[in-house]
Structures are given as structure tokens and as C-alpha cells.
Design an enzyme around this catalytic site. Structure first.
Site, PDB file in Angstrom:
ATOM      1  N   SER A  49     -50.706  93.869 100.753  1.00  0.00           N
ATOM      2  CA  SER A  49     -49.539  94.113 101.158  1.00  0.00           C
ATOM      3  C   SER A  49     -48.827  95.453 100.856  1.00  0.00           C
ATOM      4  O   SER A  49     -47.886  95.854 101.123  1.00  0.00           O
ATOM      5  CB  SER A  49     -48.523  93.252 100.415  1.00  0.00           C
ATOM      6  OG  SER A  49     -48.124  93.445  99.190  1.00  0.00           O
ATOM      7  N   LYS A  86     -45.429  95.846  93.714  1.00  0.00           N
ATOM      8  CA  LYS A  86     -44.370  96.017  94.905  1.00  0.00           C
ATOM      9  C   LYS A  86     -43.399  97.254  94.710  1.00  0.00           C
ATOM     10  O   LYS A  86     -43.586  97.921  93.654  1.00  0.00           O
ATOM     11  CB  LYS A  86     -43.570  94.799  94.876  1.00  0.00           C
ATOM     12  CG  LYS A  86     -44.297  93.414  94.998  1.00  0.00           C
ATOM     13  CD  LYS A  86     -44.443  93.188  96.596  1.00  0.00           C
ATOM     14  CE  LYS A  86     -45.450  91.956  96.769  1.00  0.00           C
ATOM     15  NZ  LYS A  86     -46.209  91.901  98.169  1.00  0.00           N
TER      16      LYS A  86
END
Lengths: 137, 418
Positions: A49, A86
Site C-alpha cells: 500500500s 501509513k
């Protein structure tokens, strides 16, 4: 890393190598990539991701706990008992991915959440490393 | 001003640093060989789990309450201890590391630098938490013993949030009168019993005693404790860190041992550890205690201990290993299933004052030991060992619930989901 220092000697004449006095000049990667050794830990990325910021599956992450995360930083957080990497969106309390395939995640009061540190460097291993081989399986 | 900074149930807290899945769970850590519980995290403490209880006795209770169990991961603790001590050391130029999770600080002429010790304590706590994810308690006091008392209050008494300060009569009394005398630094179990018979139950009551009387009834050490409780510093770093008078290495076996060679190998490996420890503090061993036993829970308890006196005190591991070989026949007995063994240097001497013997020339082999320690320090313990230690891992520690070596093995570094 344990290194056995064996220095180059010039020939068999018994004269010391002219390079011997420069032997302390080796470069240290630690010096370059770890600014706060006591507050830094090393982890390994797992997943796809964060491709957009150049972090790929299996990369090495250098995480500095002493830094305060700014909006948009690449961070490591404890999200419901799991370390995740993230982008932090402080304004809207969200965790963003750097890939169109993954939607943003909102952090709710029910979630267990804490920032664990800021990712200051990531390292790509273009050849497999035997030390890390077990992790790649 | 002195401070004592130490971690809250260090081993259990260390287990939570790199394993976020157990941060909010009750965690206990087991001792060598998974024998007893040696650390209980605050969440587990609320379930009423006591320390030092044998694991097998409480196993089902732990299971019922979903308590996370870990074996002692010394590699991880050593690394985290280093980091923690370095962060703490930033706050004072005079730091003395007292144990793996305790550190004294001595603030000499800091009054103009530090305005509020309370705030300063919280700054230390926050920095250690932020950078290492370890919770610490901070106690300030005008003597080492008072800083230890304040540290106790900071962690264990209601109303203190991890920081306590003793710098005047009022806050001193407030803490000492709530503190059981057995929790005073330097007051052991035996002295506690005697004190309580005399009606001295709290630290405040101990502080009110006449030091001279205490010296007569107990010892000079207890007299010092009384003086320290009254703000008179008696302990200096050198005394706090004076070399140990005895050095032991002992452990129970993962699996019972029933042959002589295996017992000898285990004893020699203990000798190796003792040798390393006494060389580190520049001591020599005069008398070595060597012992082996089965379990006290066995039908017939067997224990054999032998004191081996050296003609000339030594710190040479080879000589100590020879001592083991000389006494092994007396300790080993056929049919005994050995559960525990160990060696202890019970009489030590300072290396500085070694008396050489005219008739035993050159017995002291310092160079070899220096080399042994050097190689093992650099390449890890056991890189170079005595042959009689053998290579049987049978006697080694049982660590069934061991967490990964998060900070010392590449294969174990934490995984981070992307």
C-alpha cells in the site's frame, strides 16, 4: 555487524602498507541513516500500500521515535495491536495509503491507536539478503 | 539532589515494546527455565498475580484470564536497558547504573538549572516513554536512600503519578509514614522482623530512632540507613558499586541429568560464567563452592556441596574447571536424576593484593583469560569455551514462550504492515 579486520599489506618486504594509516576512514551506514540511535528501531515492510512513496514489500524501514510526526509524514503506528506503515492525516485523523488500491482508514475513538515513530529512511534490497531470508518466505 | 529512575516491571514492559498486540493485555514473564513468575505487568497485577510464584501452580489461573506468558528474553532486555539508560543519562552528568533497570542520578549544583524537580521528573518519564516505549518511575531525594523511598512512592502509592520528590520535612514525612519499613532500601527480611518486634513498622518510625542505638542493636549499615532517612548522605557511588563479596552461577536443568559427563559439562559452564564475572570486578576466588542436587519434590532429596579451596587465589577459568574435575566423583551419584547444579565463588580477594607463591612459578595466566574474555565479548559468549563444557545443549535453558530477538537478529525485526 562483526567484522574481522584484515588489512592489506604491501608485498612480503615487511614494509608497512602506505594505506595502513588511513584504515580508520571507513564509512558507516549507521552514521548516515540513524540520527537518534537510542530512539530508533528497524522494521520490515510487509504489503503493497505504500508503493507511491517508494516503500515496497520486504523493504527495511528505519523508524525514529524521538521525532514528532508532522502532517503527511510516513509514520509507523500501533493500529489495533498491529504495527502499520501509513501517511498520517492529522487534520482528519486518518491513515492514508500511497496507492490507489487502498482506501483511507479513519481512526475512531474505539480504535486502539498510538503513533510509534516516523519513518526517516527506507532501504531497498535489490539482492536477497541471507540474514533476512527467513522473513521473505 | 539524588534521583532513582527505574522501569515499571521492566521485563514485562520490555515484552510490550515491539509487540503491540499485547500492549493492553496482562503479561507475565517467567524466570530461567520457565520456573517462576519474575515480572508482572500492572494490568496483570490487578488480577492479583503475585511475583515469584512457581509457574505450574498458577498455570490454569493464567490461562483462564488470558494472561500472556513469556520466557525471559535477555537479549531483548539488554538492548532495551542500554537505550533506556542512555536516554536517562541525558538528564544528568553523573549517572550510576545500579542494575539492568535502575539508574541513580546525582545532581550537584543543579538548583539554578532545575526549578521544579516534579516537572523535571515528568520530563524524564516522557522522554523515556517516547523514545523507548518503556514506563519509568522517578524518585528524587536528598540522599540515595530517600530517592529510593521516593521512587517507591512514585510507583506504588496512590496520589503519585510516577514522580515523587522528597526535599523538605513535610513531603518526607508524608511518604515515610505511609511506607512499610521492609520497603526501605537496605532493610532485609531478618532486620524487618527484629524491627517490627520492637514496634518499628514504618520508615518514619525507623527515621526517628537514635542512630547510635541502632548501630549497637544491628550494624553500621543499618545506622547509615537511619542517617540517610534523615537527609545525611552516607552512601557514595563507590560504596554502592563495591565489588560483590560472593559470585554465583546456578540453574536448574531443562531436562534431568543422569550421567557424570553431562553434569561435569554443566558445572564447567557455570565456572565459565563465574570466572568471567569475577575477572570483570578484578577479584580472585579463594574458595569455590560446587554443588549438585535433585529436586526437593523428589522422593529422596539428594544434595552434595563441596567447598574447594585454592592454594593460591585465582581468576583462571581453567583452574576452576580443574577443581570441578577433582570433585565431580564426590558430587555425582548413580541413580540420581540431577535437577540443579551450580558453583559459587564464596571467598573472594582483591586481585591487587595477590600474594604470589615462590614455589608455584608463573601460575597466573592472565593473558589467556584476557584473550578468552576478549574473543567471547566480540563474537558472543561461548565462541571460545573450555573443552569439558562439551557441546551438549541438554542442560541449557528452557524458554518455551520466548519472544523474537526484535533488536538483535535480522530475521526477527518487527514486521510492519503496509
Amino acid at each position: 555487524m562483526k567484522v574481522i579486520p584484515i588489512y592489506a599489506e604491501a608485498g612480503i618486504s615487511g614494509f608497512e602498507s602506505p594505506a595502513a594509516e588511513y584504515k580508520e576512514l571507513g564509512l558507516s551506514l549507521d552514521q548516515l541513516i540513524i540520527k537518534h540511535p537510542n530512539a530508533t528501531f528497524i522494521g520490515q515492510a510487509s504489503g503493497h500500500s505504500m508503493k507511491g512513496v517508494g516503500i515496497f514489500d520486504g523493504d527495511i524501514l528505519i523508524v525514529d521515535r524521538s521525532l514528532t510526526a508532522r502532517n503527511g509524514d510516513v509514520v509507523v503506528a500501533n493500529y489495533n495491536g498491529c504495527f502499520v506503515c501509513k501517511l498520517i492525516d492529522k487534520a482528519q485523523a486518518r491513515l492514508l495509503s500511497a496507492s490507489a488500491d487502498f482506501a483511507p482508514v479513519s481512526i475512531t475513538p474505539e480504535d486502539e491507536f498510538s503513533l510509534e515513530g516516523v519513518v526517516t529512511r527506507s532501504i531497498r534490497l535489490h539482492h536477497q539478503s541471507p540474514e533476512l531470508a527467513a522473513c521473505m518466505l | 539532589m539524588y534521583a532513582l529512575v527505574d522501569a515499571v516491571s521492566f521485563y514485562a514492559s520490555a515484552e510490550k515494546v515491539f509487540d503491540p498486540s499485547i500492549r493492553n493485555k496482562p503479561v507475565v514473564v517467567l524466570t530461567n527455565n520457565d520456573g517462576c513468575i519474575c515480572a508482572v505487568c500492572p494490568i496483570a497485577r490487578r488480577l492479583g498475580i503475585p511475583k515469584f510464584i512457581p509457574y505450574f501452580k498458577i498455570k490454569s489461573f493464567l490461562h483462564k484470564h488470558g494472561v500472556v506468558i513469556r520466557s525471559s528474553n535477555y537479549e531483548l532486555y539488554a538492548d532495551l536497558s542500554d537505550r533506556m539508560m542512555n536516554v536517562i543519562g541525558r538528564f544528568c552528568d553523573n549517572q550510576y547504573i545500579y542494575s539492568i533497570d535502575e539508574s541513580f542520578l546525582y545532581f550537584d549544583q543543579y538548583d539554578s538549572v532545575v526549578e521544579n524537580w516534579h516537572h523535571y521528573g515528568h520530563k524524564i518519564r516522557q522522554a523515556v516513554w517516547k523514545e523507548t516505549r518503556l514506563p519509568v518511575g522517578v524518585g528524587f531525594g536528598t540522599t540515595p536512600t530517600l530517592s529510593k523511598a521516593a521512587n517507591h512512592a512514585a510507583k506504588k502509592m496512590l496520589g503519585f503519578n510516577g514522580v515523587a520528590v522528597i526535599d523538605n520535612e513535610q513531603n518526607k514525612h508524608e511518604i515515610l509514614h505511609r511506607m512499610d519499613v521492609e520497603n526501605v532500601w537496605g532493610i532485609g527480611r531478618k532486620i524487618t522482623k527484629k524491627l517490627k518486634l520492637k514496634g518499628i513498622n514504618t520508615a518514619a518510625q525507623l527515621a526517628q530512632q537514635d542512630p547510635k542505638q541502632i548501630r549497637k542493636q544491628f550494624s553500621v549499615v543499618t545506622e547509615r540507613t537511619v542517617n540517610e532517612l534523615n537527609g545525611i548522605s552516607c552512601l557514595s557511588w563507590d560504596e554502592v558499586q563495591s565489588p560483590k563479596k560472593e559470585v554465583f552461577s546456578t540453574r536448574s536443568f531443562g531436562q534431568r541429568i543422569t550421567n557424570k559427563e553431562a553434569l561435569r559439562a554443566a558445572l564447567v559452564s557455570h565456572v565459565t560464567i563465574v570466572g568471567r564475572k569475577i575477572r570483570r570486578q578484578s577479584s580472585l576466588v579463594k574458595k569455590l563452592l560446587i554443588f549438585g542436587s535433585n529436586s526437593p519434590h523428589d522422593d529422596l532429596y539428594y544434595k552434595q556441596a563441596i567447598v574447594y579451596p585454592f592454594v593460591i587465589s585465582t581468576d583462571n577459568t581453567c583452574e576452576m574447571a580443574n577443581a570441578v574435575s577433582r570433585v565431580i566423583d564426590s558430587i555425582y551419584k548413580d541413580g540420581i536424576r540431577f535437577y540443579r547444579c551450580g558453583v559459587g565463588a564464596i571467598e573472594l580477594e582483591n586481585k591487587q593484593f595477590l600474594q604470589p607463591d615462590l614455589f608455584i612459578p608463573d601460575h597466573y595466566n592472565g593473558k589467556l583469560m584476557e584473550c578468552l574474555d576478549g574473543v567471547n565479548h566480540r563474537y558472543g559468549d561461548g565462541a571460545l569455551q573450555i573443552a569439558t563444557e562439551g557441546h551438549q545443549p541438554k542442560w541449557q535453558m528452557r524458554r518455551e514462550y520466548l519472544s523474537p530477538q526484535f533488536t538483535s537478529q535480522w530475521r526477527d525485526i518487527p514486521k510492519i504492515s503496509c
